[in-house]
Design a protein around this motif. Structure first.
Motif, PDB file in Angstrom:
ATOM      1  N   LEU A  52      -2.675  -5.797  -1.970  1.00 51.14           N
ATOM      2  CA  LEU A  52      -3.695  -5.608  -0.931  1.00 51.14           C
ATOM      3  C   LEU A  52      -4.626  -4.454  -1.283  1.00 51.14           C
ATOM      4  CD1 LEU A  52      -1.617  -6.153   2.345  1.00 51.14           C
ATOM      5  CD2 LEU A  52      -3.537  -7.539   1.541  1.00 51.14           C
ATOM      6  N   ALA A  53      -4.062  -3.396  -1.861  1.00 51.87           N
ATOM      7  CA  ALA A  53      -4.876  -2.243  -2.238  1.00 51.87           C
ATOM      8  C   ALA A  53      -5.794  -2.547  -3.415  1.00 51.87           C
ATOM      9  CB  ALA A  53      -3.978  -1.055  -2.572  1.00 51.87           C
ATOM     10  N   GLU A 101       8.937   4.417  -1.026  1.00 50.72           N
ATOM     11  CA  GLU A 101       7.860   3.904  -1.884  1.00 50.72           C
ATOM     12  C   GLU A 101       6.799   3.189  -1.065  1.00 50.72           C
ATOM     13  OE1 GLU A 101      11.030   3.412  -2.281  1.00 50.72           O
ATOM     14  OE2 GLU A 101      11.653   4.099  -4.262  1.00 50.72           O
ATOM     15  N   ALA A 102       7.238   2.331  -0.135  1.00 57.79           N
ATOM     16  CA  ALA A 102       6.284   1.616   0.709  1.00 57.79           C
ATOM     17  C   ALA A 102       5.538   2.585   1.624  1.00 57.79           C
ATOM     18  CB  ALA A 102       6.999   0.553   1.537  1.00 57.79           C
ATOM     19  N   GLU A 103       6.239   3.563   2.144  1.00 58.02           N
ATOM     20  CA  GLU A 103       5.594   4.556   2.999  1.00 58.02           C
ATOM     21  C   GLU A 103       4.502   5.301   2.239  1.00 58.02           C
ATOM     22  OE1 GLU A 103       8.738   6.997   4.415  1.00 58.02           O
ATOM     23  OE2 GLU A 103       9.418   5.560   5.940  1.00 58.02           O
ATOM     24  N   GLN A 104       4.760   5.638   0.984  1.00 57.24           N
ATOM     25  CA  GLN A 104       3.748   6.331   0.179  1.00 57.24           C
ATOM     26  C   GLN A 104       2.542   5.438  -0.086  1.00 57.24           C
ATOM     27  OE1 GLN A 104       5.870   7.616  -3.314  1.00 57.24           O
ATOM     28  NE2 GLN A 104       7.021   9.202  -2.226  1.00 57.24           N
ATOM     29  N   LEU A 105       2.806   4.154  -0.352  1.00 56.62           N
ATOM     30  CA  LEU A 105       1.697   3.227  -0.579  1.00 56.62           C
ATOM     31  C   LEU A 105       0.822   3.090   0.672  1.00 56.62           C
ATOM     32  CD1 LEU A 105       3.584   0.436  -2.569  1.00 56.62           C
ATOM     33  CD2 LEU A 105       1.811   1.965  -3.469  1.00 56.62           C
ATOM     34  N   ILE A 106       1.457   3.089   1.832  1.00 58.65           N
ATOM     35  CA  ILE A 106       0.694   2.998   3.081  1.00 58.65           C
ATOM     36  C   ILE A 106      -0.089   4.286   3.326  1.00 58.65           C
ATOM     37  CG2 ILE A 106       0.895   2.758   5.589  1.00 58.65           C
ATOM     38  CD1 ILE A 106       3.362   0.993   5.076  1.00 58.65           C
ATOM     39  N   GLU A 107       0.514   5.429   3.012  1.00 60.82           N
ATOM     40  CA  GLU A 107      -0.166   6.716   3.204  1.00 60.82           C
ATOM     41  C   GLU A 107      -1.432   6.821   2.372  1.00 60.82           C
ATOM     42  OE1 GLU A 107       2.665   9.749   2.362  1.00 60.82           O
ATOM     43  OE2 GLU A 107       3.826   9.430   4.218  1.00 60.82           O
ATOM     44  N   GLU A 108      -1.472   6.130   1.236  1.00 63.24           N
ATOM     45  CA  GLU A 108      -2.664   6.172   0.385  1.00 63.24           C
ATOM     46  C   GLU A 108      -3.885   5.560   1.067  1.00 63.24           C
ATOM     47  OE1 GLU A 108      -1.602   4.318  -3.276  1.00 63.24           O
ATOM     48  OE2 GLU A 108      -0.126   5.860  -3.834  1.00 63.24           O
ATOM     49  N   TRP A 109      -3.661   4.751   2.085  1.00 61.81           N
ATOM     50  CA  TRP A 109      -4.769   4.164   2.843  1.00 61.81           C
ATOM     51  C   TRP A 109      -5.386   5.173   3.810  1.00 61.81           C
ATOM     52  CZ3 TRP A 109      -6.204  -1.277   3.181  1.00 61.81           C
ATOM     53  CH2 TRP A 109      -5.514  -2.094   2.266  1.00 61.81           C
ATOM     54  N   VAL A 133      -2.385  -3.088   8.877  1.00 63.17           N
ATOM     55  CA  VAL A 133      -1.307  -2.891   9.848  1.00 63.17           C
ATOM     56  C   VAL A 133      -0.035  -3.472   9.250  1.00 63.17           C
ATOM     57  CG1 VAL A 133      -0.415  -3.418  12.147  1.00 63.17           C
ATOM     58  CG2 VAL A 133      -2.864  -2.994  11.831  1.00 63.17           C
ATOM     59  N   VAL A 134       0.984  -2.633   9.088  1.00 59.36           N
ATOM     60  CA  VAL A 134       2.286  -3.081   8.609  1.00 59.36           C
ATOM     61  C   VAL A 134       3.259  -3.009   9.779  1.00 59.36           C
ATOM     62  CG1 VAL A 134       4.194  -2.661   7.023  1.00 59.36           C
ATOM     63  CG2 VAL A 134       1.838  -2.282   6.272  1.00 59.36           C
ATOM     64  N   VAL A 135       3.941  -4.109  10.056  1.00 57.28           N
ATOM     65  CA  VAL A 135       4.936  -4.156  11.128  1.00 57.28           C
ATOM     66  C   VAL A 135       6.307  -4.286  10.482  1.00 57.28           C
ATOM     67  CG1 VAL A 135       5.755  -5.354  13.180  1.00 57.28           C
ATOM     68  CG2 VAL A 135       3.295  -5.241  12.693  1.00 57.28           C
TER      69      VAL A 135
END
Length: 325
Positions: free
Chosen positions: A23-24, A47-55, A34-36
Motif C-alpha cells: 500500500l505504501a 513491525e506492522a506498527e512501525q510501518l503504520i507510523e511511517e504514514w 485505516v487498519v482494523v
C-alpha cells in the motif's frame, strides 16, 4: 479523487506487513489508511506498527477487543473512513491481499474513463484478483451482471472493464457517498456473504465495474474456491445466504430466485467435494434453522462492546439507522 484504504487484520503478521508495504508503494499514493485489528493474539506486532507510523497523521490503527469477523472489521473500518469529509473512495481488503504497484492508479484511471462516457454513477469497483501463481483466483472471480443493458456493457468495456452486480471485499472500491447513503456492512454476518450482500446493496440502482487493470494477489494457503470443503464455516454460508434472501433489500425478487438456484447447485458441489459430510450436514442443519428463525442485528448493536473508538462508534450509530430501511 481522495482514497482511504481500509485493511482488516487478524493473526497474520507477516502477510499484514507485506500488504502494508504494498500500500505504501502505490504509484498513485493512497491518501489515508485505516487498519482494523480484529483482536489479534498479541496485537499486530511491532513491525506492522512501525510501518503504520511511517504514514504519520494519514494513518489510523483501530484495535478491537474482540474478533468481530471480516464483516465487523470492515464495518468499523469503513465507518472510520467515511467519517472524514472529502473522501471519495474507500478501498477495502484483507491482510492477505497484496496490491500491485498500480492497483490504485488502475482503478482510478478506469473511473476517469468511465466518467468520460456519461453519467458518473459508479458505486463499486473491483480489482482483478490473482493467486501467487499469477492465475485468476477462483475465490474472487467476478461475474458479469445479469440483464445488463447494451449501453451499460458498452460503457464498461470502454473503461476497460466489465459490468458487475456484486464483488468480494478482496480489493473492492466503495463510493463513499453511496456508503453514507445506504449504511455499512452487516456485522452480524461475521464472515461469508457479507461482501456479497453489501456490494449488491450498494449496486442496486447504481453501477459496478470490474477493473482488470487493477491487480492484487490474494495469498490464500491454496488456490481454490470457497466451496471446496469449507468445514465449520459452512454454517455461515447457509445462515447468511438465507439472511440475504429473506432480510436484505440488496436483490430484486427475480434475482433472489436465480441466486437461490445457483446457491443450491453450489451446496451440492460442496457436499460432493467434502471429506467430512457429517460436519457439513450439521452446519446445514444449524444454518438452515438460524437462517429462517433469526435476522441480523443492527451493526451498532453487534459492535457496541467490541472496543470501537468513541468517534467511530458515533458514525456506526448514525449509519446503522440505515440498516433497518
Amino acid at each position: 479523487m481522495r482514497v482511504t484504504a481500509v485493511l482488516v487484520a487478524y493473526n497474520r503478521r507477516e502477510l499484514l506487513q507485506e500488504s502494508l508495504r504494498a500500500l505504501a508503494a502505490q504509484s498513485r499514493p493512497v491518501d489515508r489508511l485505516v487498519v482494523v485489528d480484529n483482536a489479534s493474539d498479541g496485537g499486530i506486532g511491532e513491525e506492522a506498527e512501525q510501518l503504520i507510523e511511517e504514514w504519520g497523521e494519514r494513518a489510523r490503527c483501530i484495535q478491537l477487543t474482540e474478533n468481530t469477523g471480516g464483516a465487523g472489521g470492515f464495518a468499523v473500518g469503513i465507518a472510520a473512513a467515511v467519517a472524514e469529509e472529502g473522501i471519495d473512495w474507500v478501498w477495502v481488503m484483507d491482510d492477505d491481499t497484496v496490491p500491485s504497484p498500480d492497483a490504485l492508479s488502475g482503478a482510478l484511471e478506469a473511473h476517469k474513463c468511465y466518467r468520460g462516457t456519461g453519467q458518473d454513477d459508479l458505486a463499486v469497483m473491483g480489482s482483478r484478483v490473482i493467486w501467487t501463481d499469477g492465475q485468476d483466483h477462483p475465490m474472487n472471480t467476478p461475474k458479469a451482471k445479469i440483464r445488463a443493458g447494451e449501453r451499460e456493457r458498452r460503457r464498461a468495456a470502454q473503461a476497460g472493464g466489465m459490468q458487475i452486480r456484486s464483488i468480494s471485499f478482496v480489493s473492492a472500491f466503495l463510493r463513499a457517498s453511496r456508503v453514507r447513503e445506504l449504511g455499512l456492512p452487516l456485522a452480524d454476518y461475521f464472515l461469508w456473504n457479507d461482501d456479497f450482500e453489501y456490494s449488491a446493496r450498494l449496486l442496486r440502482g447504481a453501477r459496478g465495474l470490474y477493473v482488470p487493470g487493477s491487480v492484487v494477489t490474494h495469498k490464500t494457503a491454496k488456490r481454490g474456491s470457497s466451496d471446496q470443503d469449507p468445514g465449520p464455516r459452512f454454517f455461515y454460508e447457509v445462515r447468511n445466504k438465507l439472511w440475504v434472501f429473506r432480510c436484505s433489500r440488496a436483490l430484486h425478487g427475480w434475482e433472489k430466485l436465480l441466486y437461490s438456484a445457483a446457491t443450491a447447485r453450489r451446496w451440492v458441489r460442496t457436499f460432493r467435494a467434502s471429506e467430512d459430510r457429517a460436519q457439513l450436514r450439521d452446519c446445514l442443519k444449524r444454518g438452515w434453522r438460524d437462517g429462517w428463525a433469526t435476522a441480523p442485528r443492527l451493526t451498532r448493536d453487534v459492535l457496541r462492546n467490541a472496543g470501537v473508538p468513541v468517534d467511530v462508534m458515533y458514525e456506526i450509530e448514525r449509519l446503522s439507522k440505515l440498516d433497518a430501511r
